[in-house]
Design a protein around this motif. Structure first.
Motif, PDB file in Angstrom:
ATOM      1  N   GLY A 180       0.861  -1.161   0.000  1.00 12.62           N
ATOM      2  CA  GLY A 180       0.000   0.000   0.000  1.00 12.62           C
ATOM      3  C   GLY A 180       0.902   1.216   0.000  1.00 12.62           C
ATOM      4  N   ALA A 181       0.512   2.292  -0.676  1.00 12.36           N
ATOM      5  CA  ALA A 181       1.389   3.459  -0.804  1.00 12.36           C
ATOM      6  C   ALA A 181       1.849   3.995   0.548  1.00 12.36           C
ATOM      7  N   ARG A 182       1.017   3.858   1.566  1.00 16.28           N
ATOM      8  CA  ARG A 182       1.348   4.401   2.886  1.00 16.28           C
ATOM      9  C   ARG A 182       2.557   3.719   3.522  1.00 16.28           C
ATOM     10  N   GLN A 183       2.919   2.528   3.056  1.00 11.98           N
ATOM     11  CA  GLN A 183       4.094   1.842   3.587  1.00 11.98           C
ATOM     12  C   GLN A 183       5.401   2.464   3.092  1.00 11.98           C
ATOM     13  N   LEU A 184       5.333   3.207   2.003  1.00  7.31           N
ATOM     14  CA  LEU A 184       6.535   3.724   1.366  1.00  7.31           C
ATOM     15  C   LEU A 184       6.601   5.245   1.332  1.00  7.31           C
ATOM     16  N   GLN A 185       5.523   5.900   1.728  1.00  7.21           N
ATOM     17  CA  GLN A 185       5.457   7.355   1.654  1.00  7.21           C
ATOM     18  C   GLN A 185       4.529   7.859   2.747  1.00  7.21           C
ATOM     19  N   SER A 186       4.728   9.090   3.159  1.00  8.82           N
ATOM     20  CA  SER A 186       3.863   9.680   4.180  1.00  8.82           C
ATOM     21  C   SER A 186       2.521  10.071   3.548  1.00  8.82           C
ATOM     22  N   THR A 187       1.596   9.124   3.529  1.00  9.56           N
ATOM     23  CA  THR A 187       0.275   9.319   2.928  1.00  9.56           C
ATOM     24  C   THR A 187      -0.694   8.348   3.583  1.00  9.56           C
ATOM     25  N   ASN A 188      -1.975   8.617   3.465  1.00  9.88           N
ATOM     26  CA  ASN A 188      -2.975   7.695   3.980  1.00  9.88           C
ATOM     27  C   ASN A 188      -3.452   6.720   2.910  1.00  9.88           C
ATOM     28  N   SER A 189      -3.005   6.930   1.683  1.00 13.68           N
ATOM     29  CA  SER A 189      -3.400   6.078   0.558  1.00 13.68           C
ATOM     30  C   SER A 189      -2.851   4.659   0.772  1.00 13.68           C
ATOM     31  N   PRO A 190      -3.627   3.632   0.511  1.00 14.31           N
ATOM     32  CA  PRO A 190      -4.874   3.591  -0.260  1.00 14.31           C
ATOM     33  C   PRO A 190      -6.159   3.620   0.579  1.00 14.31           C
ATOM     34  N   GLY A 191      -6.123   4.202   1.741  1.00 13.58           N
ATOM     35  CA  GLY A 191      -7.306   4.232   2.600  1.00 13.58           C
ATOM     36  C   GLY A 191      -7.382   3.011   3.494  1.00 13.58           C
ATOM     37  N   LYS A 192      -7.949   3.185   4.686  1.00 14.43           N
ATOM     38  CA  LYS A 192      -7.903   2.116   5.692  1.00 14.43           C
ATOM     39  C   LYS A 192      -8.622   0.840   5.265  1.00 14.43           C
ATOM     40  N   TRP A 193      -9.757   0.968   4.556  1.00 11.80           N
ATOM     41  CA  TRP A 193     -10.514  -0.236   4.204  1.00 11.80           C
ATOM     42  C   TRP A 193      -9.823  -1.038   3.109  1.00 11.80           C
ATOM     43  N   LEU A 194      -9.293  -0.360   2.114  1.00 10.07           N
ATOM     44  CA  LEU A 194      -8.566  -1.062   1.059  1.00 10.07           C
ATOM     45  C   LEU A 194      -7.249  -1.609   1.589  1.00 10.07           C
ATOM     46  N   TYR A 195      -6.577  -0.846   2.427  1.00 10.36           N
ATOM     47  CA  TYR A 195      -5.304  -1.283   3.014  1.00 10.36           C
ATOM     48  C   TYR A 195      -5.494  -2.596   3.788  1.00 10.36           C
ATOM     49  N   ALA A 196      -6.584  -2.687   4.526  1.00 12.01           N
ATOM     50  CA  ALA A 196      -6.856  -3.914   5.286  1.00 12.01           C
ATOM     51  C   ALA A 196      -7.066  -5.106   4.364  1.00 12.01           C
ATOM     52  N   LYS A 197      -7.749  -4.906   3.247  1.00  9.55           N
ATOM     53  CA  LYS A 197      -8.001  -5.998   2.304  1.00  9.55           C
ATOM     54  C   LYS A 197      -6.729  -6.435   1.585  1.00  9.55           C
ATOM     55  N   LEU A 198      -5.851  -5.497   1.310  1.00  7.07           N
ATOM     56  CA  LEU A 198      -4.607  -5.841   0.619  1.00  7.07           C
ATOM     57  C   LEU A 198      -3.771  -6.818   1.436  1.00  7.07           C
ATOM     58  N   GLN A 199      -3.900  -6.765   2.739  1.00  4.77           N
ATOM     59  CA  GLN A 199      -3.104  -7.624   3.606  1.00  4.77           C
ATOM     60  C   GLN A 199      -3.493  -9.099   3.512  1.00  4.77           C
ATOM     61  N   THR A 200      -4.594  -9.396   2.835  1.00  5.88           N
ATOM     62  CA  THR A 200      -5.010 -10.788   2.635  1.00  5.88           C
ATOM     63  C   THR A 200      -4.433 -11.378   1.349  1.00  5.88           C
ATOM     64  N   PHE A 201      -3.757 -10.564   0.532  1.00  5.24           N
ATOM     65  CA  PHE A 201      -3.190 -11.043  -0.721  1.00  5.24           C
ATOM     66  C   PHE A 201      -1.876 -11.790  -0.465  1.00  5.24           C
ATOM     67  N   ASP A 202      -1.619 -12.789  -1.311  1.00  7.17           N
ATOM     68  CA  ASP A 202      -0.446 -13.652  -1.139  1.00  7.17           C
ATOM     69  C   ASP A 202       0.870 -12.894  -1.141  1.00  7.17           C
ATOM     70  N   HIS A 203       0.988 -11.884  -1.984  1.00  5.02           N
ATOM     71  CA  HIS A 203       2.274 -11.200  -2.152  1.00  5.02           C
ATOM     72  C   HIS A 203       2.402  -9.963  -1.268  1.00  5.02           C
ATOM     73  N   TRP A 204       1.496  -9.815  -0.314  1.00  8.43           N
ATOM     74  CA  TRP A 204       1.560  -8.672   0.576  1.00  8.43           C
ATOM     75  C   TRP A 204       2.903  -8.591   1.288  1.00  8.43           C
ATOM     76  N   GLN A 205       3.488  -7.408   1.299  1.00  6.55           N
ATOM     77  CA  GLN A 205       4.758  -7.184   1.960  1.00  6.55           C
ATOM     78  C   GLN A 205       4.500  -6.679   3.373  1.00  6.55           C
ATOM     79  N   VAL A 206       4.805  -7.484   4.364  1.00  6.04           N
ATOM     80  CA  VAL A 206       4.549  -7.118   5.765  1.00  6.04           C
ATOM     81  C   VAL A 206       5.452  -5.967   6.171  1.00  6.04           C
ATOM     82  N   GLU A 207       4.898  -5.011   6.888  1.00 12.08           N
ATOM     83  CA  GLU A 207       5.681  -3.892   7.376  1.00 12.08           C
ATOM     84  C   GLU A 207       6.701  -4.359   8.397  1.00 12.08           C
ATOM     85  N   GLU A 208       7.890  -3.833   8.304  1.00 12.77           N
ATOM     86  CA  GLU A 208       8.957  -4.220   9.235  1.00 12.77           C
ATOM     87  C   GLU A 208       9.087  -3.210  10.355  1.00 12.77           C
TER      88      GLU A 208
END
Length: 208
Positions: A180-208
């Motif tokens: 999600g863009a917010r992991q790499l830049q100071s932004t709220n994009s892609p929004g909390k609801w979409l960000y939560a759904k992205l975390q269910t995808f296989d290639h999701w990059q977990v925040e360190e």
């Protein structure tokens, strides 16, 4: 003689009904014949640039492929619910990017509405969606504000199929990383609801 003809007639009908063409083919609700074993293609249909009325790009920079990163954004603003409305929204985004930001084209590689994918600059072209990552990522923007709205199941399915298509075409690495863009830049994009759904995808990059 009559009995023999009746037997031959029924044998003919039985052979016809059991023929491969009749066993394999069914009929849709609208009466059209369709194969019961047909598989839906992995690569989803897409509204091409010409179909949404894209202006000409002033410059094209190509990426080396396959690309190892996919970054998801949202466009904020209203959600479009019709093809006509989404086309207009994509045109407006391109106009803003070209006139206000002075970019060569729309910044995203692809945009996703409630029911369709819209071709932005497309595959193997460098976008302008996140500084420092444009030359090594594909940018996908969901049309709408996903701090307010929840992404539809259809739009998430389209994203998954687009990414799988990218792998099969050699545009994305097999082990690409999804952010999600917010992991790499100071932004709220892609929004909390979409960000939560992205975390269910296989290639999701977990925040360190």
């Amino acid at each position: 003689m009559m009995t023999y003809r009746i037997i031959v007639h029924y044998l003919f009908v039985l052979c016809y009904l059991l023929s491969p063409s009749n066993v394999a083919m069914g009929q849709d609700d609208d009466g059209a014949a369709s194969s019961s074993t047909a598989l839906e293609p992995v690569c989803p249909n897409m509204v091409k640039r010409a179909q949404w009325g894209a202006a000409k790009s002033s410059n094209v920079t190509y990426q080396l492929k396959p690309v190892a990163n996919v970054i998801v954004h949202h466009t904020t603003g209203e959600r479009c619910t019709t093809v006509v409305g989404c086309k207009e929204m994509v045109r407006n985004i391109q106009t803003y990017h070209q006139t206000q930001n002075r970019w060569s084209d729309i910044g995203y590689n692809f945009l996703i509405g409630t029911g369709n994918i819209y071709e932005g600059i497309g595959w193997h072209r460098t976008g302008a969606h996140l500084r420092g990552f444009n030359d090594k990522s594909i940018g996908v923007a969901f049309l709408g504000n996903f701090d307010q709205d929840r992404p539809t199941a259809r739009s998430l399915e389209l994203l998954a199929r687009l990414l799988q298509c990218g792998i099969e075409m050699g545009e994305l690495t097999d082990d690409y990383r999804l952010y999600g863009a917010r992991q790499l830049q100071s932004t709220n994009s892609p929004g909390k609801w979409l960000y939560a759904k992205l975390q269910t995808f296989d290639h999701w990059q977990v925040e360190e």
